[in-house]
Design a protein around this motif. Structure first.
Motif, mmCIF file in Angstrom:
data_model
loop_
_atom_site.group_PDB
_atom_site.id
_atom_site.type_symbol
_atom_site.label_atom_id
_atom_site.label_comp_id
_atom_site.label_asym_id
_atom_site.label_seq_id
_atom_site.Cartn_x
_atom_site.Cartn_y
_atom_site.Cartn_z
ATOM 1 N N LYS A 195 25.309 -3.638 -27.708
ATOM 2 C CA LYS A 195 24.717 -4.711 -26.922
ATOM 3 C C LYS A 195 24.703 -4.307 -25.460
ATOM 4 O O LYS A 195 25.701 -3.873 -24.917
ATOM 5 N N TYR A 196 23.535 -4.446 -24.810
ATOM 6 C CA TYR A 196 23.409 -4.102 -23.395
ATOM 7 C C TYR A 196 23.937 -5.235 -22.518
ATOM 8 O O TYR A 196 23.577 -6.393 -22.696
ATOM 9 N N GLU A 197 24.810 -4.864 -21.588
ATOM 10 C CA GLU A 197 25.322 -5.826 -20.625
ATOM 11 C C GLU A 197 25.194 -5.338 -19.197
ATOM 12 O O GLU A 197 25.182 -6.145 -18.272
ATOM 13 N N ASP A 198 25.100 -4.008 -19.005
ATOM 14 C CA ASP A 198 25.088 -3.450 -17.656
ATOM 15 C C ASP A 198 24.360 -2.112 -17.694
ATOM 16 O O ASP A 198 24.467 -1.371 -18.680
ATOM 17 N N GLN A 201 26.257 1.235 -18.571
ATOM 18 C CA GLN A 201 26.768 1.562 -19.898
ATOM 19 C C GLN A 201 26.232 2.914 -20.355
ATOM 20 O O GLN A 201 25.072 3.262 -20.124
#
Length: 271
Positions: A195-198, A201
């Motif tokens: 899952k992309y959050e920043d 990453q």
């Protein structure tokens, strides 16, 4: 602050295209518009040089320029000892790619592009395999189609290559391959992050590529497989590692397997 905002704007693009940044082939997508990428590739193989077999190596610096969202240029050169005992400058090339079709949807897209490549090489004409990455002087043109679905990207390339070595234009040309068709099939899958959050990453992608060539005059062929892994750091730097090996061939080739290591850094908005 400016760099942070730029990365935030480009993050959706990098999310969707990370797994189609193939190690051995180009996708139909381009680098971001108005950006520059610098890349250095190292290729190692146990190859034939004269009558002896030993470690041969080639280094290829490249510069990519995203002139617009649809058009990019790449200038590159090679330094190697693959054809000679001394390590020295080997070739220079110029590559252009134009994306003429884009069908973009949420978490998927289909794109097509046309490309042309021209190379001048100082390497002697010794082997059947036709490659413009240092080995031959010539020109190539082709079409690429790339389909992205969620975390999987599949790309196919068909191209025609012509060798423009001086021996071809002699009164009695040698029985060497001067023209060929290339057929490439590449697949990439984004394993991490889940899952992309920043934008900082680290991405981890895995690849498998099938690389094939059929010469049109001497009727010889090869089929290679090239699995590889890729790490993308901070959304602007890529580290690639690939292993290419022969599945079948009736060509006289320098080597049947090789290892490629490369690093690329993209400078967003540099143009």
């Amino acid at each position: 602050m400016k760099y942070f905002l730029l990365c935030m704007l480009l993050l959706p693009v990098m999310r969707s295209e990370a797994q189609e940044l193939y190690i051995y082939t180009e996708p139909a997508s381009n680098i971001p518009a108005k950006s520059i990428s610098a890349k250095l590739s190292a290729n190692y193989a146990e190859g034939m040089r004269g009558e002896s077999k030993g470690l041969v190596q080639r280094y290829r610096p490249e510069m990519y320029m995203g002139l617009s969202k649809n058009f990019m240029l790449r200038a590159s050169g090679t330094f190697a000892n693959m054809h000679t005992s001394a390590f020295k400058f080997e070739s220079a090339s110029l590559y252009g790619k134009y994306r003429f079709l884009s069908k973009d949807e949420a978490h998927r897209h289909f794109r097509m592009a046309a490309f042309a490549d021209a190379s001048v090489s100082k390497a002697p004409f010794r082997y059947d395999e036709i490659a413009l990455m240092g080995n031959k002087t010539g020109a190539e043109a082709g079409v690429i189609a790339t389909q992205l679905i969620n975390k999987l990207a599949i790309s196919g390339t068909v191209s025609h290559v012509q060798v423009l070595d001086k021996s071809r234009f002699e009164d009695a040309p040698l029985n060497l391959p001067y023209q060929a068709m290339n057929y490439f099939l590449s697949a990439g899958y984004l394993l991490f992050p889940r899952k992309y959050e920043d934008y900082r990453q680290t991405n981890f992608n895995i690849y498998t590529e099938i690389l094939a060539q059929q010469t049109l005059d001497t009727k010889r062929y090869y089929v290679d497989m090239a699995p590889g892994v890729q790490f993308i750091f901070n959304s602007n730097s890529k580290l690639n590692l690939g292993y290419r090996f022969q599945l079948g061939s009736d060509m006289n080739r320098m080597a049947r397997s090789s290892v490629q290591l490369s690093f690329e850094r993209t400078f967003f908005g540099a143009l």
